[in-house]
Design a protein around this motif. Sequence first.
Motif, mmCIF file in Angstrom:
data_model
loop_
_atom_site.group_PDB
_atom_site.id
_atom_site.type_symbol
_atom_site.label_atom_id
_atom_site.label_comp_id
_atom_site.label_asym_id
_atom_site.label_seq_id
_atom_site.Cartn_x
_atom_site.Cartn_y
_atom_site.Cartn_z
ATOM 1 N N TRP A 1 2.806 -1.581 4.077
ATOM 2 C CA TRP A 1 2.641 -0.160 3.740
ATOM 3 C C TRP A 1 4.000 0.512 3.619
ATOM 4 N N LEU B 1 0.863 -1.172 0.000
ATOM 5 C CA LEU B 1 0.000 0.000 0.000
ATOM 6 C C LEU B 1 0.905 1.228 0.000
ATOM 7 N N SER B 2 1.097 1.830 -1.148
ATOM 8 C CA SER B 2 1.999 2.977 -1.240
ATOM 9 C C SER B 2 1.784 3.687 -2.562
#
Length: 270
Positions: A222, A186-187
């Motif tokens: 993340w 998630l980035s």
Amino acid sequence: MPDGAVDVHAHVMTGPAPGVDGAAYAPFEAPAEEFLVHLDELGLARGVIVNPSVYGGDHRVLVDALRAHPDRLRGVAVIGADIDDATLAVLHEAGVRACRVQDRFAGGASVTELPALLDRVGALGWHVEIWTDPREHLDLLRDAARRGRIVLDHLGLIPAPAPGDPDQAVPVLRELLAAGDCWVTLSGAYRLSPGEPEAVAARALRERVEAVLSAAPDRVVWGSDWPYVAPPTVPTPADHRAVLDTWLPDPDQRRQVLVDNAARLYRWAD
């Protein structure tokens, strides 16, 4: 942030050193000490540094950073499948726990090297991180997920949908997560919604994030993407907190993603 939280995607550089011919940008000052300040500002305990494509296979800056901060940092290398055993051992000893392939810039190992790299680094417990649009290599990635551990950077690098449109990344990511040992980072919200502030971009990607978390909550991590190469706007710590509040509002799930999953993926217990 929960204790032990990890930022799994950053780069360190030390000024305008010679880069790779044809690189997308020139190296600039982003030393490990500034990355540690970034971690502290966000309340994060640890970080993962990816060797930037502009350095190609030159890992001197990466290795120096890892050796200086062995408790806080792990690394991702840029290598070919023909790397010799001695160099691989040096990288592993320094704290490298993965390598990366990509098909966007000069200076990186090609996505087509993925099967050979999985065979080469699997015995070390490394995974391979992938910087590409998965729609362009779907068969290759599906087979790779069955063969070893892969990580799709930046939510698959598929652009965010226009308002009201379905997210084309959702079925692709679900398919790859179901295929085998595939993870997702998630980035990079600002990369996927060019011109939008980080928090606005994060909202545009919420359906994709929810689909990934629903499909494989134990295979999601993340990253901030510090120090943000050529962003439309530079994300601030407050921007990152807003993104995490949007994507991971539940404290238990936030701990799973930021702490448990990241520690397992980058083998902090080793």
